[in-house]
Design a protein around this motif. Structure first.
Motif, PDB file in Angstrom:
ATOM      1  N   SER A  24       0.828  -1.205   0.000  1.00  0.00           N
ATOM      2  CA  SER A  24       0.000   0.000   0.000  1.00  0.00           C
ATOM      3  C   SER A  24       0.869   1.264   0.000  1.00  0.00           C
ATOM      4  N   LEU A  25       2.093   1.145   0.529  1.00  0.00           N
ATOM      5  CA  LEU A  25       2.989   2.311   0.569  1.00  0.00           C
ATOM      6  C   LEU A  25       3.539   2.671  -0.812  1.00  0.00           C
ATOM      7  N   LYS A  26       3.292   1.796  -1.806  1.00  0.00           N
ATOM      8  CA  LYS A  26       3.669   2.146  -3.184  1.00  0.00           C
ATOM      9  C   LYS A  26       2.641   3.123  -3.755  1.00  0.00           C
ATOM     10  N   ALA A  27       1.452   3.120  -3.177  1.00  0.00           N
ATOM     11  CA  ALA A  27       0.376   3.971  -3.700  1.00  0.00           C
ATOM     12  C   ALA A  27       0.117   5.192  -2.815  1.00  0.00           C
ATOM     13  N   PHE A  28       0.521   5.109  -1.540  1.00  0.00           N
ATOM     14  CA  PHE A  28       0.230   6.200  -0.605  1.00  0.00           C
ATOM     15  C   PHE A  28       1.515   6.696   0.057  1.00  0.00           C
ATOM     16  N   ASP A  29       1.534   8.010   0.376  1.00  0.00           N
ATOM     17  CA  ASP A  29       2.717   8.579   1.033  1.00  0.00           C
ATOM     18  C   ASP A  29       2.764   8.182   2.502  1.00  0.00           C
ATOM     19  N   GLN A  30       1.571   8.094   3.095  1.00  0.00           N
ATOM     20  CA  GLN A  30       1.507   7.720   4.509  1.00  0.00           C
ATOM     21  C   GLN A  30       0.350   6.749   4.731  1.00  0.00           C
ATOM     22  N   VAL A  31       0.616   5.700   5.485  1.00  0.00           N
ATOM     23  CA  VAL A  31      -0.453   4.745   5.804  1.00  0.00           C
ATOM     24  C   VAL A  31      -0.559   4.648   7.333  1.00  0.00           C
ATOM     25  N   ILE A  32      -1.764   4.852   7.820  1.00  0.00           N
ATOM     26  CA  ILE A  32      -2.002   4.726   9.264  1.00  0.00           C
ATOM     27  C   ILE A  32      -2.522   3.313   9.521  1.00  0.00           C
ATOM     28  N   LEU A  33      -1.731   2.551  10.248  1.00  0.00           N
ATOM     29  CA  LEU A  33      -2.130   1.197  10.624  1.00  0.00           C
ATOM     30  C   LEU A  33      -3.040   1.357  11.839  1.00  0.00           C
ATOM     31  N   LEU A  34      -4.310   1.043  11.645  1.00  0.00           N
ATOM     32  CA  LEU A  34      -5.305   1.395  12.657  1.00  0.00           C
ATOM     33  C   LEU A  34      -5.891   0.170  13.345  1.00  0.00           C
ATOM     34  N   LEU A  35      -5.663   0.071  14.635  1.00  0.00           N
ATOM     35  CA  LEU A  35      -6.301  -0.993  15.402  1.00  0.00           C
ATOM     36  C   LEU A  35      -7.754  -0.592  15.627  1.00  0.00           C
ATOM     37  N   ALA A  36      -8.652  -1.291  14.938  1.00  0.00           N
ATOM     38  CA  ALA A  36     -10.075  -1.003  15.080  1.00  0.00           C
ATOM     39  C   ALA A  36     -10.583  -1.845  16.245  1.00  0.00           C
ATOM     40  N   VAL A  37     -10.791  -1.181  17.371  1.00  0.00           N
ATOM     41  CA  VAL A  37     -11.170  -1.897  18.594  1.00  0.00           C
ATOM     42  C   VAL A  37     -12.674  -2.157  18.591  1.00  0.00           C
ATOM     43  N   ASN A  38     -13.017  -3.433  18.627  1.00  0.00           N
ATOM     44  CA  ASN A  38     -14.433  -3.816  18.677  1.00  0.00           C
ATOM     45  C   ASN A  38     -14.679  -4.555  19.988  1.00  0.00           C
ATOM     46  N   PRO A  39     -15.255  -3.856  20.977  1.00  0.00           N
ATOM     47  CA  PRO A  39     -15.443  -4.462  22.295  1.00  0.00           C
ATOM     48  C   PRO A  39     -16.353  -5.695  22.270  1.00  0.00           C
TER      49      PRO A  39
END
Ligand code: ADP
Length: 157
Positions: A24-39
């Motif tokens: 994905s970093l080939k297409a984007f300058d910055q990638v936010i790896l996001l922990l999607a917390v699902n309680p």
């Protein structure tokens, strides 16, 4: 600057996730790896453990930030200047779930796109749950996860 958000459970982060992230970093300058917390979803590792493993695993990859949210990934993306969500596809079996989620996210915000990347074929069988199962069964999983994850898996044995 093109920013994307890669949301997931990362329970734990695997080499499959890392491969998708690097692509994905080939297409984007910055990638936010996001922990999607699902309680409501039972996880193997705590939020703190998952975040620690994610941070340690990506510390040498430029252009990556690690964060978590208890809200919707689409909302998070919008608030952080990202108009794309990154997801990974392993096989057709992933497609139905991913397709439904992409459609739901489009319903929430039609301006946020979901972009899919395929990991290298040697990673296509890797899932977090498979890693946890193999590790609990005493199998060496050092080829399946970043080094930083190994001590966390060992603690669970
Ligand atoms: P979620 O619970 O949101 O599905 P996961 O951490 O299991 O979170 O996965 C996050 C994303 O990474 C999903 O889109 C999943 O398909 C993708 N993914 C996970 N493992 C791999 C892999 N080995 N190859 C390609 N994509 C992967």
């Amino acid at each position: 600057m093109k920013i994307a958000v890669y949301p997931g459970s990362f329970d734990p982060i695997t080499n499959g996730h890392i491969d998708v992230l690097k692509r994905s970093l080939k297409a984007f300058d910055q990638v936010i790896l996001l922990l999607a917390v699902n309680p409501r979803k039972k996880s193997h590792f705590s939020v703190e453990e998952r975040l620690a493993m994610m941070k340690e695993s990506v510390k040498d990859i430029p252009g990556v930030l690690v964060d978590s949210t208890t809200g919707l990934s689409v909302t998070y993306a919008k608030e952080h200047g990202a108009n794309c969500l990154v997801r990974g596809l392993r096989a057709v079996t992933d497609f139905e779930y991913e397709f439904q989620m992409a459609a739901a996210n489009k319903y929430i915000d039609p301006e946020v796109e979901t972009v899919f990347f395929c990991a290298e074929s040697k990673y296509t069988f890797i899932s977090s749950s498979y890693v946890n199962e193999l590790s609990a069964g005493g199998v060496d999983v050092s080829g399946l996860v970043p080094k930083a994850v190994l001590p966390y898996l060992a603690k669970k044995k």
